[in-house]
Design an enzyme around this catalytic site. Structure first.
Site, mmCIF file in Angstrom:
data_model
loop_
_atom_site.group_PDB
_atom_site.id
_atom_site.type_symbol
_atom_site.label_atom_id
_atom_site.label_comp_id
_atom_site.label_asym_id
_atom_site.label_seq_id
_atom_site.Cartn_x
_atom_site.Cartn_y
_atom_site.Cartn_z
ATOM 1 N N CYS A 99 43.162 51.099 37.297
ATOM 2 C CA CYS A 99 43.993 49.894 37.372
ATOM 3 C C CYS A 99 45.046 49.950 38.477
ATOM 4 O O CYS A 99 45.706 48.948 38.745
ATOM 5 C CB CYS A 99 44.661 49.646 36.024
ATOM 6 N N HIS A 392 43.642 40.469 34.481
ATOM 7 C CA HIS A 392 43.676 41.778 35.140
ATOM 8 C C HIS A 392 42.326 42.145 35.755
ATOM 9 O O HIS A 392 41.560 42.892 35.164
ATOM 10 C CB HIS A 392 44.105 42.828 34.104
ATOM 11 N N CYS A 422 50.250 51.527 34.690
ATOM 12 C CA CYS A 422 49.477 52.619 34.109
ATOM 13 C C CYS A 422 48.042 52.469 34.588
ATOM 14 O O CYS A 422 47.661 51.432 35.132
ATOM 15 C CB CYS A 422 49.534 52.563 32.590
#
Length: 436
Positions: A99, A392, A422
């Site tokens: 991510c 996302h 994160c």
């Protein structure tokens, strides 16, 4: 405070981010259904170059990322160069840091700028949750390799006879950590329990995220940083993110059942970020190169930090680990920041990291620091909403956050902003940005 590490070239130039752009973000299997990430990447880079009016030949490097990689286009960066009218001599390579992938792309371009090997580059990422690499079982994969080596029809038939019906079923991409078998949502549940994050707190953060994102769109704050996307079958363009709940009410969140720990859990689909399709990119160059081209930068990259922790327990604590390092390297404290933008993978993860940034015990016993990083001021935190609302697309989120934060800093007259996330594998990323 740790060592300050100025991000400048040998000539003293700062690392400028001159412009940024993204596609609208679309929930899985909606507006971008059937559109691969490489096409989303080409779309955003083409439009970014057109809007910037920078000669494509001036871009010397493109670093791009993709988390859910497609076997037919393993180097998405090079495919984007070849598919956007950029010079074929433009250096291009791909990165992946889960991510935090476009954080890594930005860091890589910054390092090339500081080394003096380039003067301008593009960093970004794209992902599609709607076009996935559907695999085959391990047994079928092995048989197919052996069949390719077989010399006779009889040998091939003998190999195929070893297969059973279940061996022929398609295998979707893994959603769990390779090393632990834990899903991201399982880790979010761990964190909710470890740090006492209630269902009500998680739902409230999700509601806040949607409210603020909807307000940002209604006030026109995102218009110049999100392009209109036209994709097959060209029935209707998409000009805004389609996950945001414009009529979000807190009562709606309470109706959903837990998605991971179904008996005792608090993490739901509504207080988590959804699977999403999209792409985002930024143009970076040395401060002097921007002046030569007559460009006014959005802002500058002041510092960055990447961290890694154990993956078995509470592994989504990347912001709590990487933020103090990035602040040290920028020569700043949390109180010096004008804005703080934290990736909202899950409301539980976000709230746990906010809690630990203000924890003296965590700073002393875990980080080995004399004092806590600092209490997060709610008036500075995710002021335009976050990933729970926007969605996302894994590799695109960092570039979205950077562009969004720099625009908001400029609206507020400048200052410093933190973007942090994160990532799977216990990874963390943080960057300090500066706008004037």
């Amino acid at each position: 405070m740790g060592q300050v590490l100025p991000l400048v070239t040998r000539q003293g130039d700062r690392i400028a981010i001159v412009s940024g752009l993204r596609t609208p973000f679309a929930r899985q299997a909606t507006a971008f259904h059937g559109i691969p990430a490489v096409d989303l990447g080409k779309m955003v880079v083409s439009e970014l170059l057109a809007r910037s009016e920078i000669p494509p030949a001036a871009i010397e490097q493109l670093v791009f990322g993709q988390v859910v990689q497609m076997p037919e286009a393993p180097n998405i960066a090079r495919e984007i160069v070849l598919g956007t009218g950029m010079s074929v001599h433009t250096d291009a390579y791909s990165v992946s840091r889960a991510c935090a992938t476009s954080f890594q792309a930005v860091a890589n371009v910054a390092e090339s700028l500081m080394a003096g090997t380039i003067r301008a580059g593009i960093a970004g990422g794209a992902d599609s949750s709607s076009v996935l690499p559907i695999g085959v079982s391990k047994k079928l994969a092995r048989v197919l390799v052996d069949v390719n080596k077989a010399r006779t029809l009889g040998q091939r038939l003998k190999l195929f006879s070893r297969l059973r019906l279940h061996d022929l079923l398609p295998v979707p991409p893994a959603v769990a950590e390779y090393s632990t078998g834990l899903r991201m949502g399982d880790t979010a549940e761990q964190m909710a329990k470890t740090y006492g994050i209630t269902r009500e707190q998680q739902d409230a953060l999700a509601h806040r995220s949607h409210q603020r994102a909807a307000q940002a769109w209604s006030e026109g704050k995102l218009t110049n940083e999100v392009m209109t996307a036209y994709v097959p079958p060209y029935k209707a363009p998409l000009s805004e993110d389609n996950n945001i709940r414009g009529n979000s009410t807190l009562a709606d969140y309470a109706r959903l059942r837990p998605a991971f720990d179904r008996k005792h859990g608090t993490v739901t689909a509504a207080n988590s970020t959804p699977l999403t399709d999209g792409a985002a990119a930024v143009i970076m160059m040395t401060e002097s190169r921007a002046k030569e081209l007559g460009l006014t930068p959005l802002g500058y990259l002041r510092s960055y930090a990447f961290t890694a922790i154990d993956v078995w327990q509470d592994m989504l604590l990347g912001p709590a680990w990487s933020t103090p390092l990035a602040l040290d390297r920028a020569g700043l404290t949390l109180a010096d920041l004008t804005l703080i933008d934290m990736h909202e993978a899950f409301a539980a993860q976000t709230l746990a990291n906010v809690q630990l940034l203000g924890s003296e015990r965590f700073a002393r016993d875990v980080l080995g620091r004399a004092h806590a990083t600092g209490e997060v001021d709610d008036s500075k935190f995710n002021v335009l909403g976050g990933s729970i609302a926007y969605g996302h697309p894994f590799a695109a989120t960092g570039a979205r956050m950077i562009t969004q934060t720099l625009h908001e800093l400029r609206r507020r007259g400048g200052g410093f902003g933190l973007v942090t996330a994160c990532a799977a594998g216990g990874l963390g990323a943080a960057m300090v940005l500066e706008a004037e």
